[in-house]
Enzyme design. Structure first.
Site, PDB file in Angstrom:
ATOM      1  N   ASP A 148      -0.432   2.778  11.228  1.00  0.00           N
ATOM      2  CA  ASP A 148      -0.527   1.597  12.082  1.00  0.00           C
ATOM      3  C   ASP A 148       0.776   0.801  12.139  1.00  0.00           C
ATOM      4  O   ASP A 148       1.633   0.919  11.268  1.00  0.00           O
ATOM      5  CB  ASP A 148      -1.617   0.653  11.546  1.00  0.00           C
ATOM      6  CG  ASP A 148      -3.005   1.185  11.798  1.00  0.00           C
ATOM      7  OD1 ASP A 148      -3.155   2.365  12.157  1.00  0.00           O
ATOM      8  OD2 ASP A 148      -3.962   0.399  11.627  1.00  0.00           O
ATOM      9  N   HIS A 292       0.512   2.659   6.951  1.00  0.00           N
ATOM     10  CA  HIS A 292       1.398   1.961   7.893  1.00  0.00           C
ATOM     11  C   HIS A 292       2.772   2.619   7.874  1.00  0.00           C
ATOM     12  O   HIS A 292       3.383   2.720   6.807  1.00  0.00           O
ATOM     13  CB  HIS A 292       1.504   0.483   7.509  1.00  0.00           C
ATOM     14  CG  HIS A 292       0.184  -0.232   7.572  1.00  0.00           C
ATOM     15  ND1 HIS A 292      -0.740  -0.164   6.549  1.00  0.00           N
ATOM     16  CD2 HIS A 292      -0.382  -0.974   8.538  1.00  0.00           C
ATOM     17  CE1 HIS A 292      -1.808  -0.859   6.898  1.00  0.00           C
ATOM     18  NE2 HIS A 292      -1.622  -1.363   8.096  1.00  0.00           N
TER      19      HIS A 292
HETATM   20 NI    NI Z   1      -2.176  -3.359  11.779  1.00  0.00          NI
END
Ligand code: NI
Length: 342
Positions: A148, A292
């Site tokens: 992400d 991430h």
């Molecule tokens: Ni996020």
């Protein structure tokens, strides 16, 4: 960016380690006669010309200016972000900028891209979950890695390299503002066969927005991605896993399934490759793993993450490969329908 501004910013910005600085104090100390709105304008110009900076307001009214690696400091220092407190922002902005700021933030709660703070479990707000769909692809013991908040100019290229080396596929939930900053990276990710999903334009908590703004956050990001890849995403990952009836309705109207996760590596929190790896060791067939790609420590764990999953007999798949056809609006936490969402 003009040399004088670059020097002024460099004098006050210490990349990577500390991400919050107060521009006015520092700029005053440099003796450079520059207003905050000049900085914002410079940031916008950078963004539009060569993608070297981004700026935005966060919910408290603070102004955040972000610069990519190499802009202000050696690339090894990574990206730099500066946050300016609301009172200072207001003091430095001109009349029209103040109005622009009000229009921009209310009721947005955007995030500093370099510092996402995902909650550990997706939030559920007035939302009756439906069972995740079971596809025969899950019979192949698949698991999905999701990344992400990117793409990031400093960390995503390395991730892409690792995934290619390992012949592994993943799903990237991108922020529209990052897509706009790194179009080539988006094209590379798509060309490598990874899936690209939508993580909104600037990472607000969607339930805090009105319907038009929710739609805009999603649709603008879809458009930015489709402009590059030729494909409109069908997967939405709401920031913080925060959704509600309005988000669900709009997702459905836009033809997008809501993809949560059931394994949170908390990589953004601990920045520790060992802890990321430990979280992934718990993975089972059908799991959706949250990471991430904007943190170097996450990238440092990825090769081991892939090895560990494969040692457990799991095959890495994109979300769509693992879930099969998804239903617009529907919320998915994993591909294991037999045990509900989690
Ligand atoms: Ni996020």
């Amino acid at each position: 960016m003009s040399q004088v501004i670059r020097e002024a910013l460099a004098a006050w910005l210490t990349p990577a380690e500390s991400s919050e600085h107060r521009i006015p104090t520092a700029l005053r100390s440099t003796g450079v006669n520059i207003s905050l709105i000049n900085v914002a304008q410079v940031a916008v110009n950078e963004l539009e010309t060569d993608g070297d900076a981004a700026f935005g307001f966060i919910s408290q009214g603070d102004l955040v200016v972000g610069f990519n690696a190499y802009t202000l400091a050696p690339g090894s220092a990574g990206a730099a972000t500066a946050a300016l407190s609301d009172p200072e922002v207001r003091r430095w902005l001109g009349e029209s900028s103040v109005q622009g700021r009000a229009a921009t933030i209310s009721p947005l709660s955007a995030q500093i891209p370099q510092q996402p703070e995902e909650i550990s479990q997706p939030k559920q707000t007035n939302q009756q979950q439906e069972p995740a769909q079971h596809s025969d692809r899950t019979e192949q013991a698949c698991v999905a890695l999701t990344f992400d908040d990117g793409p990031s100019g400093s960390t995503t290229p390395k991730l892409l390299e690792i995934l290619t080396d390992k012949q592994a596929t993943a799903t990237f939930f991108m922020l529209g503002q990052q897509v706009r900053s790194f179009p080539d990276m988006v094209a590379d990710i798509a060309a490598a066969g990874h899936e690209i999903g939508n993580h909104t334009w600037e990472h607000p908590s969607l339930p805090s927005l009105d319907k038009e703004m929710i739609r805009q956050q999603i649709a603008d990001t879809n458009r930015a991605i489709a402009d590059i890849t030729g494909r409109t995403p069908t997967l939405l990952r709401p920031p913080y896993g925060a959704t509600d009836e309005a988000v669900t309705v709009i997702s459905s109207e836009l033809g997008m399934a809501q993809i949560m996760w059931n394994i949170d590596t908390r990589d953004w929190d601990h920045h520790d490759p060992a802890q990321t790896l430990a979280a992934v060791k718990l993975a089972r067939q059908g799991d959706i793993i949250l990471m991430h790609d904007i943190h170097a420590e996450t990238i440092a764990a990825v090769a081991d993450v892939i090895d560990v999953l494969r040692e457990q007999g799991l095959t890495l798949a994109t979300i769509s490969d693992m879930l099969g056809d998804t239903s617009p609006g529907k919320i998915y936490y994993s591909a294991r329908s037999e045990e509900g969402e989690r």
